[in-house]
Design a protein around this motif. Sequence first.
Motif, PDB file in Angstrom:
ATOM      1  N   THR A 147       0.720  -1.231  -0.027  1.00  0.00           N
ATOM      2  CA  THR A 147      -0.138   0.022   0.021  1.00  0.00           C
ATOM      3  C   THR A 147       0.784   1.369  -0.086  1.00  0.00           C
ATOM      4  N   ASN A 148       2.180   1.194  -0.303  1.00  0.00           N
ATOM      5  CA  ASN A 148       3.024   2.382  -0.005  1.00  0.00           C
ATOM      6  C   ASN A 148       2.850   3.228  -1.282  1.00  0.00           C
ATOM      7  N   PRO A 149       2.853   4.488  -1.013  1.00  0.00           N
ATOM      8  CA  PRO A 149       2.715   5.489  -2.088  1.00  0.00           C
ATOM      9  C   PRO A 149       3.912   5.719  -2.907  1.00  0.00           C
ATOM     10  N   LEU A 150       3.719   6.471  -3.988  1.00  0.00           N
ATOM     11  CA  LEU A 150       4.822   6.550  -4.957  1.00  0.00           C
ATOM     12  C   LEU A 150       6.153   7.320  -4.207  1.00  0.00           C
ATOM     13  N   ILE A 151       5.933   8.169  -3.634  1.00  0.00           N
ATOM     14  CA  ILE A 151       7.116   9.129  -3.006  1.00  0.00           C
ATOM     15  C   ILE A 151       6.897   9.362  -1.423  1.00  0.00           C
ATOM     16  N   GLY A 152       8.064   9.889  -0.972  1.00  0.00           N
ATOM     17  CA  GLY A 152       8.256  10.129   0.301  1.00  0.00           C
ATOM     18  C   GLY A 152       8.637   9.106   1.227  1.00  0.00           C
ATOM     19  N   PRO A 153       8.633   9.414   2.652  1.00  0.00           N
ATOM     20  CA  PRO A 153       9.087   8.338   3.410  1.00  0.00           C
ATOM     21  C   PRO A 153       8.904   7.034   3.441  1.00  0.00           C
TER      22      PRO A 153
ATOM     23  N   GLY B  99       7.624   5.890   0.615  1.00  0.00           N
ATOM     24  CA  GLY B  99       7.439   5.641  -0.958  1.00  0.00           C
ATOM     25  C   GLY B  99       8.393   4.621  -1.549  1.00  0.00           C
ATOM     26  N   ALA B 100       8.297   4.273  -2.879  1.00  0.00           N
ATOM     27  CA  ALA B 100       8.865   3.139  -3.463  1.00  0.00           C
ATOM     28  C   ALA B 100      10.466   3.508  -3.470  1.00  0.00           C
ATOM     29  N   ALA B 101      11.257   4.495  -3.425  1.00  0.00           N
ATOM     30  CA  ALA B 101      12.556   4.510  -3.184  1.00  0.00           C
ATOM     31  C   ALA B 101      12.932   4.384  -1.890  1.00  0.00           C
ATOM     32  N   ALA B 102      12.122   5.018  -0.654  1.00  0.00           N
ATOM     33  CA  ALA B 102      12.728   5.072   0.523  1.00  0.00           C
ATOM     34  C   ALA B 102      12.629   3.490   1.142  1.00  0.00           C
ATOM     35  N   VAL B 103      11.482   2.730   0.744  1.00  0.00           N
ATOM     36  CA  VAL B 103      11.265   1.576   1.572  1.00  0.00           C
ATOM     37  C   VAL B 103      11.843   0.656   0.693  1.00  0.00           C
ATOM     38  N   PHE B 104      11.935   0.297  -0.675  1.00  0.00           N
ATOM     39  CA  PHE B 104      12.266  -0.683  -1.446  1.00  0.00           C
ATOM     40  C   PHE B 104      13.762  -0.467  -2.041  1.00  0.00           C
TER      41      PHE B 104
ATOM     42  N   ALA C 199      20.209   0.654  -3.402  1.00  0.00           N
ATOM     43  CA  ALA C 199      20.434   2.160  -3.251  1.00  0.00           C
ATOM     44  C   ALA C 199      20.680   2.625  -1.888  1.00  0.00           C
ATOM     45  N   GLY C 200      21.865   3.619  -1.976  1.00  0.00           N
ATOM     46  CA  GLY C 200      22.159   3.838  -0.485  1.00  0.00           C
ATOM     47  C   GLY C 200      21.350   5.363  -0.508  1.00  0.00           C
ATOM     48  N   PRO C 201      21.842   6.094   0.577  1.00  0.00           N
ATOM     49  CA  PRO C 201      20.932   7.193   1.176  1.00  0.00           C
ATOM     50  C   PRO C 201      20.829   8.388  -0.204  1.00  0.00           C
TER      51      PRO C 201
ATOM     52  N   ASP D 127      13.727   9.499  -5.209  1.00  0.00           N
ATOM     53  CA  ASP D 127      12.619   9.825  -4.874  1.00  0.00           C
ATOM     54  C   ASP D 127      12.465  11.276  -5.665  1.00  0.00           C
ATOM     55  N   ARG D 128      13.431  12.063  -5.918  1.00  0.00           N
ATOM     56  CA  ARG D 128      13.194  13.257  -6.855  1.00  0.00           C
ATOM     57  C   ARG D 128      12.842  12.874  -8.122  1.00  0.00           C
ATOM     58  N   GLY D 129      13.363  11.893  -8.763  1.00  0.00           N
ATOM     59  CA  GLY D 129      12.832  11.621 -10.184  1.00  0.00           C
ATOM     60  C   GLY D 129      11.425  10.871 -10.273  1.00  0.00           C
TER      61      GLY D 129
END
Length: 375
Positions: A195-201, A203-208, A214-216, A223-225
């Motif tokens: 149920t994760n959103p696309l962006i944010g804490p 979001g796809a990049a942060a969680v997965f 991916a590093g920080p 996430d910017r992309g």
Amino acid sequence: MRVVLAPDSFKGSLSADAVCAALETGVLRAVPHAEVVRVPMADGGEGTLDCVGAATGGREVSLDVSGPLGHPVTARYLLAADTASAVVELASASGLPLVDPARLAPLRADTTGTGQLIADAVRRGARSVLVCVGGSASTDGGTGLLRALGARFLDASGADLPPGGGALPDLDRVDFTGVSDEVRATRFHIACDVTNPLIGPRGAAAVFGPQKGAGPDEIALLDRGLTRLADVLADTFGTAVHRLPGAGAAGGTCGGMLATLDATAEPGCALVARSVGLPEALTGADLVLTGEGRLDRQSADGKVVSHVARLAAERGIPAVALSGQTVPPLDDLHALGLTAALSIADGPRTLDAMTGSAAALLAHTAEQALRLRLS
């Protein structure tokens, strides 16, 4: 007595169909004349093709496509006998296991191969495509998939962006003129288990992103992309998917498809259950046996056991889950309708020993569950 068997696979040990066979052996030991109905299940990820194929027929199509990093891979999808519908597993063409762990490339991995599978199915006549989006290697927002269907993602100079989520901060516009009328007329059903959103804490990049290498700094760039992609897609197609629940699935692939195609997303278990006819199979059932390799609190969050328990409870049918390991508390599963959870372990064993004996242990435990039911 009618007993419905609706388990997930025991990953690393038995397919869902093999689990059904073991359970049936145990049921018939206890009740030789029982009517046993096998409905092997999956949650929309690995094993979905096998489950849907076994229930609905059709044929597997193998295709050489572009892997997550552009290397060729042989992937497969399921095409219905009448060619009107298809089932595509993203993991088959764009999955994380297809990338050497020592060569993870989170900024350039993409989903082109999955789009190539879809394009082939549409070319053969499919106008309803179930896309199972678990297990991706990329965080590209589905841009690779959409490119394979004819879309272009352009920078401010009008040049095509390179593959992968790392290039998306430079996105200026999307050109959909190359997408065929056949693709535009196709209905896409997305099996989504998060149920994760696309962006944010969350979001796809942060969680997965971390599991994809991916590093920080890379997570922040991805996430910017994805944010830039969502902005451009909203301006172009009128659908904002930035914080839509589930849009972050498979590195944002779900969000990209929802914004651009005639697509809907739904929990994978529900889609699979309908595809394999589980609701109909439950008619007149006296007991349901389900299960997965491990039962714990997370099993209540969209996994096979939780969905089977809910369907059974709605019909007043007892549901018992068998697993290699049960980790309490299981209150959430019981609240959904699960009657009981039983471990198949017969004593202290190594994981390898459990895996090697899983069929026999499942049969034994199913037999005991039926004998208790008859007492």
